[in-house]
Structure formats: structure tokens, C-alpha cells
Design an enzyme around this catalytic site. Structure first.
Site, PDB file in Angstrom:
ATOM      1  N   HIS A 209       0.808  -1.227   0.000  1.00 32.11           N
ATOM      2  CA  HIS A 209       0.000   0.000   0.000  1.00 32.11           C
ATOM      3  C   HIS A 209       0.836   1.269   0.000  1.00 32.11           C
ATOM      4  O   HIS A 209       0.299   2.364  -0.086  1.00 32.11           O
ATOM      5  CB  HIS A 209      -0.928   0.033   1.217  1.00 32.11           C
ATOM      6  CG  HIS A 209      -0.204   0.293   2.504  1.00 32.11           C
ATOM      7  ND1 HIS A 209       0.498  -0.677   3.157  1.00 32.11           N
ATOM      8  CD2 HIS A 209      -0.044   1.419   3.226  1.00 32.11           C
ATOM      9  CE1 HIS A 209       1.051  -0.167   4.246  1.00 32.11           C
ATOM     10  NE2 HIS A 209       0.742   1.107   4.310  1.00 32.11           N
TER      11      HIS A 209
HETATM   12  C1  UD1 Z   1      -2.056   5.157   6.252  1.00 28.46           C
HETATM   13  C2  UD1 Z   1      -0.739   5.599   6.880  1.00 28.46           C
HETATM   14  C3  UD1 Z   1       0.326   4.522   6.680  1.00 28.46           C
HETATM   15  C4  UD1 Z   1      -0.173   3.178   7.151  1.00 28.46           C
HETATM   16  C5  UD1 Z   1      -1.493   2.861   6.461  1.00 28.46           C
HETATM   17  C6  UD1 Z   1      -2.028   1.533   6.918  1.00 28.46           C
HETATM   18  C7  UD1 Z   1      -0.287   8.006   6.790  1.00 28.46           C
HETATM   19  C8  UD1 Z   1       0.538   9.044   6.154  1.00 28.46           C
HETATM   20  N1  UD1 Z   1      -0.215   6.801   6.235  1.00 28.46           N
HETATM   21  O1  UD1 Z   1      -1.860   5.105   4.861  1.00 28.46           O
HETATM   22  O2  UD1 Z   1       1.469   4.862   7.409  1.00 28.46           O
HETATM   23  O3  UD1 Z   1       0.779   2.197   6.859  1.00 28.46           O
HETATM   24  O4  UD1 Z   1      -2.423   3.898   6.772  1.00 28.46           O
HETATM   25  O5  UD1 Z   1      -3.180   1.165   6.324  1.00 28.46           O
HETATM   26  O6  UD1 Z   1      -0.951   8.285   7.760  1.00 28.46           O
HETATM   27  N2  UD1 Z   1      -9.249   4.646   2.296  1.00 28.46           N
HETATM   28  C9  UD1 Z   1     -10.448   3.991   2.287  1.00 28.46           C
HETATM   29  N3  UD1 Z   1     -10.973   3.610   3.477  1.00 28.46           N
HETATM   30  C10 UD1 Z   1     -10.346   3.852   4.668  1.00 28.46           C
HETATM   31  C11 UD1 Z   1      -9.131   4.530   4.644  1.00 28.46           C
HETATM   32  C12 UD1 Z   1      -8.576   4.914   3.470  1.00 28.46           C
HETATM   33  O7  UD1 Z   1     -11.033   3.756   1.249  1.00 28.46           O
HETATM   34  O8  UD1 Z   1     -10.896   3.455   5.715  1.00 28.46           O
HETATM   35  C13 UD1 Z   1      -8.637   5.047   1.017  1.00 28.46           C
HETATM   36  C14 UD1 Z   1      -8.998   6.436   0.602  1.00 28.46           C
HETATM   37  O9  UD1 Z   1      -9.131   6.462  -0.771  1.00 28.46           O
HETATM   38  C15 UD1 Z   1      -7.760   7.241   0.982  1.00 28.46           C
HETATM   39  C16 UD1 Z   1      -6.659   6.231   0.796  1.00 28.46           C
HETATM   40  O10 UD1 Z   1      -7.248   4.969   1.137  1.00 28.46           O
HETATM   41  O11 UD1 Z   1      -7.592   8.402   0.231  1.00 28.46           O
HETATM   42  C17 UD1 Z   1      -5.444   6.473   1.645  1.00 28.46           C
HETATM   43  O12 UD1 Z   1      -5.803   6.565   3.032  1.00 28.46           O
HETATM   44  P1  UD1 Z   1      -4.864   7.414   4.027  1.00 28.46           P
HETATM   45  O13 UD1 Z   1      -5.398   7.329   5.397  1.00 28.46           O
HETATM   46  O14 UD1 Z   1      -4.652   8.760   3.456  1.00 28.46           O
HETATM   47  O15 UD1 Z   1      -3.477   6.683   3.947  1.00 28.46           O
HETATM   48  P2  UD1 Z   1      -3.089   5.136   3.866  1.00 28.46           P
HETATM   49  O16 UD1 Z   1      -2.553   4.851   2.531  1.00 28.46           O
HETATM   50  O17 UD1 Z   1      -4.203   4.290   4.371  1.00 28.46           O
END
Ligand code: UD1
Length: 390
Positions: free
Chosen positions: A233
Site C-alpha cells: 500500500h
Molecule cells: C495510512 C498511513 C500509513 C499506514 C497505512 C495503513 C499516513 C501518512 N499513512 O496510509 O502509514 O501504513 O495507513 O493502512 O498516515 N481509504 C479507504 N478507506 C479507509 C481509509 C482509506 O477507502 O478506511 C482510502 C482512501 O481512498 C484514501 C486512501 O485509502 O484516500 C489512503 O488513506 P490514508 O489514510 O490517506 O493513507 P493510507 O494509505 O491508508
């Protein structure tokens, strides 16, 4: 609004933790969790603190950085984490937008209720955002960082920036091992603020490993050992079309040797759709994100784990499962020196070569890592007990 007396200033101008003042009022701690890798870290800390209501008044804030049932709710149920006292519901966004929303919402929480400590874990945006808000309150609220001092030395990783900022603002730094202590000291952190307590994520693993054994996930997925387990991811892998294609080419080759189970993060699924990245037709089982118990069940039985996650490097090391990390660096070097971890980047040949070397050899034995013994949260509570104030 209740206000805590201002933290004392040391000769250097840095705030120093105040010593115990009275035995009468419980120490008020606000724990922060936001994203999936936070939940297994706050669970044991909250349990330890709530076991001593005479000493601690511990509450939980969920920022809502992760919000899906499979990215959040399932962890609360399975790890028996009490419902958050406060939910900020911030959701996704760019780094700046997400961080800003967390900060605005968390500031209102701290304005309404000035705790003695804000306790943050790991390195996600919620960790850094809440630390910054606490440190800038007037008077400042002390910050304790659990899993402090990890450094990948790669500032293109958002998590590295989050770690550096959070540690710089923290008044108490709980570390998992000596490399983290050294990193902090070399950055000028006062040694008296650093407490090597071990790894709270491993507290959770040890507590739930027996329960995970009874998961029926292999039956539900229709797979049996030997299989490999993949997670992916990180922006450096999934947001870079060339890297993602290289990794998928390697997986296509490896999938001829053994099936690969791939619980995919929503971010990765989205990028795969955007790029039109083809999942290898056979041998790769693309599934939704798994809950904690199902994932641990698979991880323990996997012949090999491929990942770009931080915590999975640590868990695989403790479980004695070979781990190939699809990155060029790790902030967790102890998993290379004492654990089962090997860095392979995103190069097709390196990934396949390293995986085949592992498959040719007998499975390694798990080696213990000092203080990764299931008791880290108890050590954290013992440190806080020394700071109990009036
Ligand atoms: C975040 C953390 C990362 C961790 C990861 C674990 C930061 C900078 N990154 O990254 O360190 O390893 O979580 O999972 O904080 N989304 C969903 N549903 C959710 C959450 C996210 O669909 O419940 C999608 C959304 O499109 C979102 C994308 O995932 O824009 C990224 O989510 P985000 O929380 O920004 O960062 P992660 O890649 O999950």
C-alpha cells in the site's frame, strides 16, 4: 475549563516532565488512534491504563483517518477495544487536508478538556497532527510518543516526516529497541525522556495468537499451506506505475511456485483500477482487507510474507516467518539483524530470487527480540504511574 499547571521549563528552555505532585487525582491521559496500524498499538495501552482507575483516567480519541468497517471497526471488535470516547470523523484527503482537519477537530477536544498527557502511537498523519496540536496549546499539553525513534532516513516517506516531527515535540518517548534510543540521542533528545519499553504491537500479537489459530479463513478462501501472503500500500510502490508493474511481474512468476493471498488496501485497489494494472490471472488471490485475527492466522501459516508495511516486518520476525520487504530501507533494522526480514525493493529479479532462496531452505526459527515479550504496555503504565499528578 480545567487547566493543568504549566509544564516546568528546563534550563535549556525545553519542557521537562513534571514530577509526581499528589496522589489524589488520577492522571488524565488522552490516547489517539486514527489508522489501521494504530489500533493494535492502543489496545494494550488502554487495557493497562484502565485496569488502574485509581491511578489513570484514560480516554480514547479516534480521528477517523481510517473509517471503513474493514479498516477500522473490525479491529475494535476483535481486539476488544472500547468504543472511542470521541470520534473526529475526519476521513481521507491529501496529506495537508487530512492533517489540517485532524488538527482543527483535535484542538476543540483539547480546548474543552485539558488532559495531563496526549498519548500518540506509530507514525501516521493522526500521530503527527495531534502531537502538534497538544504541543501548541496554551499552556502546552505534554505528548508521549509510543514507538518513538524509528528512522528510515527516507524523507520521501510521509511516515518519516511524521516520526521526526512527533519525536521532536514529545516529552516522553517510548521506544522498541536500542537503535531507536540511539537515533533519538543523536538528534539531541534528553536521555531522561527516553524509555525503552518494548513493542506494544507484539503485546497484541501474543495476546491474540491463540484466538487467531481458530480462524477458519483458510477454509473460507479455499487455500492450504504452502502459500505466500502479500500486502502492498505504500505510495512509493502503488502510486508509481513502473514500480507497481515491476512488482506484479514478480508476483506473476512467483505465483507459479505457490499461491499468493493478497488482501488489498483500498488505496492499492484504487491505483490498480486507475492504472489498469493486471492482476496475474492464476495463483494470486486478490481479496478485501482482512480483520486482525484472520490476517494473523494466515501470517503464521504463510511460507513467506511479502510486504511494504512496517508492523508486518516485526510480526513476521516474531512469528519466525520469512519476510521480504518491498522497500529499499526500513525504520525497523532489528528485523534485519535479529528477525526474518530481507529488503528487496521493487525489482522483479531481486524479489523472485530472494523468494526462491527462501522456498529452497527450511523455514527459519523464530528468535526472541529483547522486550518484545507481551509486557510493553505494562512498562508504559509503570512510567506514567511515576508522573501521576494532582
Ligand atoms: C495510512 C498511513 C500509513 C499506514 C497505512 C495503513 C499516513 C501518512 N499513512 O496510509 O502509514 O501504513 O495507513 O493502512 O498516515 N481509504 C479507504 N478507506 C479507509 C481509509 C482509506 O477507502 O478506511 C482510502 C482512501 O481512498 C484514501 C486512501 O485509502 O484516500 C489512503 O488513506 P490514508 O489514510 O490517506 O493513507 P493510507 O494509505 O491508508
Amino acid at each position: 475549563m480545567k487547566k493543568r499547571p504549566a509544564a516546568r521549563a528546563s534550563a535549556s528552555g525545553k519542557r521537562a516532565p513534571a514530577p509526581a505532585r499528589s496522589k489524589h487525582r488520577a492522571l488524565r491521559l488522552l490516547l489517539v488512534a486514527g489508522a489501521r496500524p494504530n489500533f493494535m498499538k492502543v489496545a494494550p495501552i488502554l487495557r493497562e491504563l484502565r485496569a488502574r482507575p485509581d491511578l489513570f483516567d484514560a480516554r480514547l480519541v479516534h480521528t477517523g483517518q481510517h473509517y471503513d468497517e474493514l479498516m477500522s471497526d473490525v479491529f475494535f471488535q476483535e481486539l476488544e477495544i472500547p468504543k472511542p470516547d470521541i470520534h473526529l470523523g475526519v476521513g481521507s484527503g491529501s496529506h495537508a487536508a487530512q492533517t489540517a482537519r485532524i488538527m482543527e477537530a483535535f484542538e476543540k477536544v483539547l480546548e474543552a478538556d485539558h488532559p495531563d498527557w496526549v498519548v500518540v502511537v506509530g507514525d501516521v498523519n493522526s500521530t503527527m497532527a495531534c502531537s502538534m496540536v497538544a504541543a501548541k496549546m496554551s499552556p502546552p499539553i505534554r505528548v508521549a510518543h509510543v514507538e518513538a525513534g524509528l528512522r528510515s532516513r527516507d524523507r520521501s516517506m510521509p511516515e518519516e516526516v511524521n516520526r521526526i516531527v512527533t519525536d521532536a515535540l514529545s516529552d516522553l518517548l517510548f521506544t522498541t529497541g536500542p537503535d531507536a534510543d540511539r537515533n533519538l540521542v543523536s538528534e539531541g533528545v534528553d536521555r531522561r525522556k527516553i524509555h525503552r519499553v518494548g513493542n506494544v504491537m507484539i503485546d497484541t500479537l501474543r495476546r491474540f495468537v491463540a484466538r487467531a489459530d481458530s480462524s477458519d479463513v483458510t477454509r473460507r478462501l479455499g487455500i492450504a499451506p504452502p502459500f505466500a501472503l502479500l500486502t502492498l500500500h505504500r505510495p512509493s510502490n502503488v502510486d508509481d506505475p513502473a514500480a507497481l508493474r515491476r512488482i506484479f511481474r514478480a508476483l506473476e512468476v512467483l505465483a507459479r511456485d505457490l499461491p499468493i493471498v493478497f488482501p488489498a488496501h483500498p488505496r492499492t485497489v484504487k491505483m490498480m483500477q486507475d492504472l489498469g494494472a493486471q492482476v496475474p490471472a492464476t495463483g494470486l488471490l486478490l481479496i478485501e482487507p482482512l480483520g486482525y485475527l484472520d490476517f494473523l492466522h494466515l501470517q503464521r501459516r504463510a511460507r513467506l510474507v511479502l510486504t511494504d508495511s512496517g508492523g508486518i516486518q516485526e510480526e513476521s520476525s516474531i512469528l519466525g516467518v520469512p519476510c521480504l520487504t518491498l522497500r529499499e530501507n526500513t525504520e525497523r533494522p532489528i528485523t534485519l539483524s535479529r528477525g526474518t526480514n530481507v529488503l528487496v525493493g521493487s525489482d522483479e529479479k531481486r524479489i523472485v530470487g530472494a523468494a526462491r532462496r527462501i522456498l529452497r531452505r527450511p523455514a527459519p526459527r523464530a528468535r526472541p527480540i529483547p522486550l518484545w515479550d507481551g509486557k510493553a504496555a505494562g512498562r508504559i503504565a509503570a512510567v506514567f504511574a511515576r508522573y501521576k499528578s494532582c
